[in-house]
Design a protein around this motif. Structure first.
Motif, PDB file in Angstrom:
ATOM      1  N   THR A 131       5.987  -1.292  -4.315  1.00  0.00           N
ATOM      2  CA  THR A 131       4.589  -1.029  -3.958  1.00  0.00           C
ATOM      3  C   THR A 131       3.993  -0.005  -4.912  1.00  0.00           C
ATOM      4  OG1 THR A 131       4.974  -1.520  -1.630  1.00  0.00           O
ATOM      5  CG2 THR A 131       3.055  -0.158  -2.139  1.00  0.00           C
ATOM      6  N   LEU A 132       4.706   1.068  -5.141  1.00  0.00           N
ATOM      7  CA  LEU A 132       4.233   2.117  -6.043  1.00  0.00           C
ATOM      8  C   LEU A 132       4.075   1.585  -7.466  1.00  0.00           C
ATOM      9  CD1 LEU A 132       3.493   5.117  -5.855  1.00  0.00           C
ATOM     10  CD2 LEU A 132       5.828   5.643  -6.531  1.00  0.00           C
ATOM     11  N   THR A 133       5.009   0.765  -7.914  1.00  0.00           N
ATOM     12  CA  THR A 133       4.947   0.193  -9.265  1.00  0.00           C
ATOM     13  C   THR A 133       3.727  -0.702  -9.422  1.00  0.00           C
ATOM     14  OG1 THR A 133       7.347   0.280  -9.494  1.00  0.00           O
ATOM     15  CG2 THR A 133       6.181  -1.231 -10.952  1.00  0.00           C
ATOM     16  N   ALA A 134       3.483  -1.575  -8.451  1.00  0.00           N
ATOM     17  CA  ALA A 134       2.331  -2.484  -8.519  1.00  0.00           C
ATOM     18  C   ALA A 134       1.020  -1.702  -8.504  1.00  0.00           C
ATOM     19  CB  ALA A 134       2.374  -3.480  -7.368  1.00  0.00           C
ATOM     20  N   ALA A 135       0.943  -0.664  -7.695  1.00  0.00           N
ATOM     21  CA  ALA A 135      -0.270   0.166  -7.640  1.00  0.00           C
ATOM     22  C   ALA A 135      -0.449   0.938  -8.941  1.00  0.00           C
ATOM     23  CB  ALA A 135      -0.200   1.113  -6.448  1.00  0.00           C
ATOM     24  N   TYR A 136       0.632   1.499  -9.448  1.00  0.00           N
ATOM     25  CA  TYR A 136       0.567   2.242 -10.712  1.00  0.00           C
ATOM     26  C   TYR A 136       0.091   1.336 -11.851  1.00  0.00           C
ATOM     27  CZ  TYR A 136       2.002   4.700 -14.905  1.00  0.00           C
ATOM     28  OH  TYR A 136       2.014   5.293 -16.144  1.00  0.00           O
ATOM     29  N   ASP A 137       0.560   0.100 -11.879  1.00  0.00           N
ATOM     30  CA  ASP A 137       0.170  -0.837 -12.939  1.00  0.00           C
ATOM     31  C   ASP A 137      -1.346  -1.022 -13.014  1.00  0.00           C
ATOM     32  OD1 ASP A 137       2.723  -1.216 -13.899  1.00  0.00           O
ATOM     33  OD2 ASP A 137       3.058  -3.089 -12.794  1.00  0.00           O
ATOM     34  N   LEU A 138      -2.034  -0.928 -11.881  1.00  0.00           N
ATOM     35  CA  LEU A 138      -3.505  -1.054 -11.877  1.00  0.00           C
ATOM     36  C   LEU A 138      -4.191   0.176 -12.468  1.00  0.00           C
ATOM     37  CD1 LEU A 138      -4.299  -2.563  -8.377  1.00  0.00           C
ATOM     38  CD2 LEU A 138      -4.439  -3.702 -10.586  1.00  0.00           C
ATOM     39  N   LEU A 139      -3.489   1.293 -12.497  1.00  0.00           N
ATOM     40  CA  LEU A 139      -4.110   2.558 -12.885  1.00  0.00           C
ATOM     41  C   LEU A 139      -3.593   3.137 -14.196  1.00  0.00           C
ATOM     42  CD1 LEU A 139      -3.856   4.150  -9.343  1.00  0.00           C
ATOM     43  CD2 LEU A 139      -5.920   3.192 -10.404  1.00  0.00           C
ATOM     44  N   LYS A 140      -2.633   2.482 -14.818  1.00  0.00           N
ATOM     45  CA  LYS A 140      -1.970   3.087 -15.971  1.00  0.00           C
ATOM     46  C   LYS A 140      -2.869   3.244 -17.195  1.00  0.00           C
ATOM     47  CE  LYS A 140       0.333  -1.181 -17.307  1.00  0.00           C
ATOM     48  NZ  LYS A 140       1.618  -1.836 -17.348  1.00  0.00           N
ATOM     49  N   ASP A 141      -4.063   2.670 -17.171  1.00  0.00           N
ATOM     50  CA  ASP A 141      -4.999   2.852 -18.288  1.00  0.00           C
ATOM     51  C   ASP A 141      -5.788   4.164 -18.169  1.00  0.00           C
ATOM     52  OD1 ASP A 141      -6.451   1.996 -16.045  1.00  0.00           O
ATOM     53  OD2 ASP A 141      -7.962   0.984 -17.271  1.00  0.00           O
ATOM     54  N   ARG A 142      -5.582   4.915 -17.081  1.00  0.00           N
ATOM     55  CA  ARG A 142      -6.284   6.179 -16.865  1.00  0.00           C
ATOM     56  C   ARG A 142      -5.719   7.277 -17.756  1.00  0.00           C
ATOM     57  NH1 ARG A 142     -10.306   5.159 -12.939  1.00  0.00           N
ATOM     58  NH2 ARG A 142      -9.907   2.963 -12.569  1.00  0.00           N
ATOM     59  N   LYS A 143      -6.477   8.365 -17.887  1.00  0.00           N
ATOM     60  CA  LYS A 143      -5.999   9.515 -18.651  1.00  0.00           C
ATOM     61  C   LYS A 143      -4.723  10.077 -18.043  1.00  0.00           C
ATOM     62  CE  LYS A 143     -10.362  11.372 -20.387  1.00  0.00           C
ATOM     63  NZ  LYS A 143     -11.297  12.510 -20.278  1.00  0.00           N
ATOM     64  N   GLN A 144      -4.692  10.121 -16.720  1.00  0.00           N
ATOM     65  CA  GLN A 144      -3.540  10.704 -16.035  1.00  0.00           C
ATOM     66  C   GLN A 144      -3.419  10.110 -14.638  1.00  0.00           C
ATOM     67  OE1 GLN A 144      -3.781  14.944 -16.090  1.00  0.00           O
ATOM     68  NE2 GLN A 144      -1.643  15.218 -15.605  1.00  0.00           N
ATOM     69  N   VAL A 145      -2.181   9.787 -14.257  1.00  0.00           N
ATOM     70  CA  VAL A 145      -1.889   9.328 -12.903  1.00  0.00           C
ATOM     71  C   VAL A 145      -0.685  10.121 -12.415  1.00  0.00           C
ATOM     72  CG1 VAL A 145      -1.218   7.390 -11.427  1.00  0.00           C
ATOM     73  CG2 VAL A 145      -2.716   6.987 -13.395  1.00  0.00           C
ATOM     74  N   ILE A 146      -0.862  10.794 -11.299  1.00  0.00           N
ATOM     75  CA  ILE A 146       0.243  11.501 -10.658  1.00  0.00           C
ATOM     76  C   ILE A 146       0.613  10.709  -9.417  1.00  0.00           C
ATOM     77  CG2 ILE A 146       0.985  13.599  -9.485  1.00  0.00           C
ATOM     78  CD1 ILE A 146      -0.970  15.168 -11.239  1.00  0.00           C
ATOM     79  N   CYS A 147       1.855  10.261  -9.356  1.00  0.00           N
ATOM     80  CA  CYS A 147       2.321   9.470  -8.223  1.00  0.00           C
ATOM     81  C   CYS A 147       3.101  10.372  -7.275  1.00  0.00           C
ATOM     82  CB  CYS A 147       3.220   8.338  -8.684  1.00  0.00           C
ATOM     83  SG  CYS A 147       2.401   7.190  -9.814  1.00  0.00           S
ATOM     84  N   ILE A 148       2.672  10.398  -6.015  1.00  0.00           N
ATOM     85  CA  ILE A 148       3.323  11.220  -4.993  1.00  0.00           C
ATOM     86  C   ILE A 148       3.714  10.338  -3.827  1.00  0.00           C
ATOM     87  CG2 ILE A 148       3.044  13.140  -3.380  1.00  0.00           C
ATOM     88  CD1 ILE A 148       1.111  14.382  -5.399  1.00  0.00           C
ATOM     89  N   VAL A 149       4.935  10.517  -3.374  1.00  0.00           N
ATOM     90  CA  VAL A 149       5.465   9.782  -2.229  1.00  0.00           C
ATOM     91  C   VAL A 149       5.757  10.777  -1.128  1.00  0.00           C
ATOM     92  CG1 VAL A 149       7.457   8.461  -1.418  1.00  0.00           C
ATOM     93  CG2 VAL A 149       6.427   7.925  -3.617  1.00  0.00           C
ATOM     94  N   GLY A 150       5.332  10.453   0.091  1.00  0.00           N
ATOM     95  CA  GLY A 150       5.601  11.331   1.229  1.00  0.00           C
ATOM     96  C   GLY A 150       7.092  11.405   1.529  1.00  0.00           C
ATOM     97  N   ILE A 151       7.709  10.245   1.769  1.00  0.00           N
ATOM     98  CA  ILE A 151       9.135  10.195   2.136  1.00  0.00           C
ATOM     99  C   ILE A 151       9.867   9.244   1.211  1.00  0.00           C
ATOM    100  CG2 ILE A 151      10.792   9.653   3.959  1.00  0.00           C
ATOM    101  CD1 ILE A 151       8.449  10.096   5.978  1.00  0.00           C
ATOM    102  N   ASN A 152      10.889   9.735   0.564  1.00  0.00           N
ATOM    103  CA  ASN A 152      11.739   8.891  -0.273  1.00  0.00           C
ATOM    104  C   ASN A 152      12.832   8.308   0.624  1.00  0.00           C
ATOM    105  OD1 ASN A 152      12.546   7.769  -2.750  1.00  0.00           O
ATOM    106  ND2 ASN A 152      14.180   9.264  -2.873  1.00  0.00           N
ATOM    107  N   ASN A 153      12.942   6.990   0.637  1.00  0.00           N
ATOM    108  CA  ASN A 153      13.878   6.306   1.517  1.00  0.00           C
ATOM    109  C   ASN A 153      14.966   5.566   0.753  1.00  0.00           C
ATOM    110  OD1 ASN A 153      14.883   5.356   3.987  1.00  0.00           O
ATOM    111  ND2 ASN A 153      13.774   3.438   3.766  1.00  0.00           N
ATOM    112  N   HIS A 154      15.303   6.041  -0.438  1.00  0.00           N
ATOM    113  CA  HIS A 154      16.432   5.382  -1.128  1.00  0.00           C
ATOM    114  C   HIS A 154      17.251   6.353  -1.903  1.00  0.00           C
ATOM    115  CE1 HIS A 154      14.203   4.441  -5.121  1.00  0.00           C
ATOM    116  NE2 HIS A 154      13.730   5.506  -4.585  1.00  0.00           N
TER     117      HIS A 154
END
Length: 154
Positions: A131-154
């Motif tokens: 999910t995070l990868t697919a969402a990031y792919d839509l935004l990777k053309d931006r100057k900066q993207v900071i990805c934050i996850v509430g709970i890591n489950n793996h």
């Protein structure tokens, strides 16, 4: 949930997780319906974000798309609203939508233009990272993207 800030690499990007799931603890369904848990995560995220950026009108926050969403309450939206207030940046609610229902290879698209060039992308729970990868792919053309996850489950 146990506080445990970590940096993870997923494909060509990094994300920061705030909490780790514990073997003994609250089930995800209960967490995702809890305003109290949303408050705890949003406070931790706000503190982290304020240590990383200088908020201005170039920053905004969005969350991954609502999927498998049954109740009116949406955990990630609640968290992002709280973060946006605490950091004083714009929150785009329901900015993305999912085209399919698959968990492994989701296809997302933006529902509206995001004018800001610096984006905080929030995902409430990360298990596979797709999910995070697919969402990031839509935004990777931006100057900066900071990805934050509430709970890591793996």
């Amino acid at each position: 949930m146990q506080p445990k800030v970590r940096i993870h690499r997923k494909g060509g990007f990094y994300y920061i997780s705030l909490f780790a799931r514990t073997k003994d603890g609250i089930q995800f369904e209960e967490i995702k319906s809890s305003g109290e848990c949303a408050e705890v995560i949003s406070e931790a995220a706000t503190e982290l974000i304020l240590s990383l950026i200088r908020p201005d009108d170039e920053w905004c926050i969005i969350t991954t798309p609502k999927r498998r969403h049954i109740t009116e309450y949406h955990f990630a939206t609640d968290i992002c609203q709280k973060i946006a207030q605490g950091v004083k940046i714009k929150f785009y609610e329901s900015a993305m939508q999912c085209l399919n229902r698959t968990r492994i290879n989701p296809e997302f698209y933006l529902l509206r233009p995001i004018k800001e060039q610096r984006v905080i992308l929030f995902d409430d729970i990360c298990t596979t990272g797709s999910t995070l990868t697919a969402a990031y792919d839509l935004l990777k053309d931006r100057k900066q993207v900071i990805c934050i996850v509430g709970i890591n489950n793996h």
